[in-house]
Design a protein around this motif. Structure first.
Motif, PDB file in Angstrom:
ATOM      1  N   GLY A  74       0.210  -3.940   4.536  1.00 28.23           N
ATOM      2  CA  GLY A  74       0.248  -2.498   4.769  1.00 28.23           C
ATOM      3  C   GLY A  74       1.182  -1.775   3.829  1.00 28.23           C
ATOM      4  O   GLY A  74       1.277  -0.545   3.875  1.00 28.23           O
ATOM      5  N   ALA A  75       1.867  -2.505   2.980  1.00 30.66           N
ATOM      6  CA  ALA A  75       2.852  -1.891   2.090  1.00 30.66           C
ATOM      7  C   ALA A  75       2.178  -0.979   1.071  1.00 30.66           C
ATOM      8  O   ALA A  75       1.109  -1.305   0.555  1.00 30.66           O
ATOM      9  N   PRO A  76       2.835   0.156   0.775  1.00 29.06           N
ATOM     10  CA  PRO A  76       2.305   1.005  -0.293  1.00 29.06           C
ATOM     11  C   PRO A  76       2.387   0.252  -1.613  1.00 29.06           C
ATOM     12  O   PRO A  76       3.368  -0.441  -1.884  1.00 29.06           O
ATOM     13  N   ALA A  77       1.343   0.389  -2.436  1.00 27.16           N
ATOM     14  CA  ALA A  77       1.285  -0.367  -3.687  1.00 27.16           C
ATOM     15  C   ALA A  77       0.949   0.524  -4.875  1.00 27.16           C
ATOM     16  O   ALA A  77       0.733   0.009  -5.971  1.00 27.16           O
ATOM     17  N   GLY A  78       0.885   1.826  -4.640  1.00 29.50           N
ATOM     18  CA  GLY A  78       0.598   2.730  -5.736  1.00 29.50           C
ATOM     19  C   GLY A  78       0.770   4.168  -5.289  1.00 29.50           C
ATOM     20  O   GLY A  78       0.432   4.527  -4.166  1.00 29.50           O
ATOM     21  N   ALA A  79       1.325   5.006  -6.179  1.00 30.10           N
ATOM     22  CA  ALA A  79       1.552   6.426  -5.894  1.00 30.10           C
ATOM     23  C   ALA A  79       0.215   7.123  -5.616  1.00 30.10           C
ATOM     24  O   ALA A  79      -0.805   6.720  -6.171  1.00 30.10           O
TER      25      ALA A  79
END
Ligand code: FES
Length: 96
Positions: A74-79
């Motif tokens: 679930g981690a953000p991986a891109g703006a």
């Protein structure tokens, strides 16, 4: 923990991502090379559904601003995404 039956695994064929309902919540289910994952369907950046996005490996691209999340964590991986999306445990049983 009790499990909630959602959709057939075959619904994930092709795109690798599909929408489902679980406990009154809208979730996105993913098939990454035979490994299954689930996240909340709503993007943490705005009002877009990840189940409408594009799955590339273990990354789901939001259809609105092309932010990325790792469906395994679930981690953000891109703006522009900076807040993790909630994940849920998944198991495959009787093709569901
Ligand atoms: Fe998903 Fe903006 S709404 S990246």
């Amino acid at each position: 923990m009790s499990w909630i039956k959602t959709i057939p695994a075959t619904a994930l064929e092709g795109e690798g991502v599909a929408r489902a309902e679980a406990g009154g919540h809208r979730i996105a289910l993913y098939d990454v090379d035979g490994a299954y994952y689930a996240t909340a369907d709503i993007c943490t950046h705005g009002r877009a559904f990840l189940s409408d996005g594009y799955l590339d490996g273990h990354l789901i691209e939001c259809p609105l601003h092309q932010g990325l999340f790792d469906v395994r964590t679930g981690a953000p991986a891109g703006a522009p995404c900076t807040v993790a999306v909630r994940c849920f445990p998944v198991k495959l049983e009787d093709g569901m």
